[in-house]
Enzyme design. Sequence first.
Site, PDB file in Angstrom:
ATOM      1  N   PRO A   2      -2.996  -5.925   8.497  1.00 23.34           N
ATOM      2  CA  PRO A   2      -4.198  -5.377   7.864  1.00 23.34           C
ATOM      3  C   PRO A   2      -4.583  -6.113   6.586  1.00 23.34           C
ATOM      4  CG  PRO A   2      -2.560  -3.661   8.312  1.00 23.34           C
ATOM      5  CD  PRO A   2      -1.886  -4.990   8.470  1.00 23.34           C
ATOM      6  N   GLU A   3      -5.659  -6.874   6.666  1.00 27.34           N
ATOM      7  CA  GLU A   3      -6.258  -7.481   5.477  1.00 27.34           C
ATOM      8  C   GLU A   3      -7.614  -6.799   5.297  1.00 27.34           C
ATOM      9  OE1 GLU A   3      -5.933 -11.780   5.465  1.00 27.34           O
ATOM     10  OE2 GLU A   3      -4.203 -11.711   6.786  1.00 27.34           O
ATOM     11  N   LYS A  61      -7.216  -4.234  -0.012  1.00 30.48           N
ATOM     12  CA  LYS A  61      -6.478  -3.634   1.106  1.00 30.48           C
ATOM     13  C   LYS A  61      -6.101  -2.189   0.824  1.00 30.48           C
ATOM     14  CE  LYS A  61      -4.565  -8.239   1.625  1.00 30.48           C
ATOM     15  NZ  LYS A  61      -3.366  -9.064   1.396  1.00 30.48           N
ATOM     16  N   ARG A 290       6.630 -17.241   3.870  1.00 32.40           N
ATOM     17  CA  ARG A 290       5.813 -17.028   5.065  1.00 32.40           C
ATOM     18  C   ARG A 290       5.379 -18.373   5.595  1.00 32.40           C
ATOM     19  NH1 ARG A 290       2.673 -12.731   2.308  1.00 32.40           N
ATOM     20  NH2 ARG A 290       4.746 -12.579   1.448  1.00 32.40           N
TER      21      ARG A 290
END
Length: 306
Positions: A2-3, A61, A290
């Site tokens: 979710p962005e 967000k 990441r």
Amino acid sequence: MPELPEVEVVRAGLAPAVTGALVLGVTVLDERALTRHTGDGIHFETALTGRRIVEAARRGKFLWLPLEGSDGEPAREALVAHLGMSGQILLREPGAAPERHERVRLDIQHPDHGDLSVVFADQRTFGSLAIDALIPTSDAAPGGWGTTAASVPEQVAHIARDPLDPAFRDAAFRATLARKDSAIKRVLLDQSVVSGVGNIYADESLWAARIHPETPAKALSTRAVNRLLAEVRVVLEKALAEGGTSFDAQYVNVNGQSGYFSHSLNAYGRTSQPCPRCGRPIVRVSFTNRSSHFCPHCQRVPRRAA
DNA sequence: GGAATAACCTGGATGC
DNA sequence: TGCATCCAGGTTATTC
């Protein structure tokens, strides 16, 4: 994950169902979903039950549902939600079977839609809910999307406005970048500089703007920053129009449906596949715990980082 | 004070 | 088949 687009899809789906609704009851199944809340599960349930929801707002967000004050006073508190990596907010019929990773359930009564359940489910428990005080915004502009009130939850106050927010200031963003020696991708992911951008949309925006993710922010020309900002907006708006990005069941809207933007990705998750622009393979490198995906031909390594 | 890093967490994918 | 390990990543506390 979710962005901004995914959270906005959730907010937009939630708004008509919760605006004006009364919270009849709250069930906390897992207190790990309350890591941002200052009390325990009992406190959360008690503080929320009997309150009326004013609207559904969002910055970056973060989502929040302002709670009506006593005697018609402006909202002083809000139910704040962050979906983390795997959080979902789902609308269900009252008495519906528990979701697989259900953490919290709100039973609400809407004046037009009747009884509904708002379910917060979260597989990886990085998301959380909290009841938090609303404080005035520092620029006196509305707190975010979905609200005209110039207030924001205290724990969201440090979050910058997102690039789609009318109150976002391009000049201030350029000035911040000019002071940052960090890699531009790291800066894009810093929610106190610009909110709503996560790993997927950072990679996509940098690809579109032809900027290498390791380029020091301060090394970017004004023209390059303007190009990047424009591409961030294009990417976010396109993703929003397509209902967000879904790779699996991790992200769904309030009705449990996936978005389609994953079909439009040019760099993220396309390791070894041809760059849609030049045909050379997209590479994936490890970047601050990441991964980064980019085209080494279209996005040249900055001299300093080479 | 700014920047970099680790930790939090679960389940799917992969390797043996 | 079963077990161990790796990986995904948003936020924040900690360290440098």
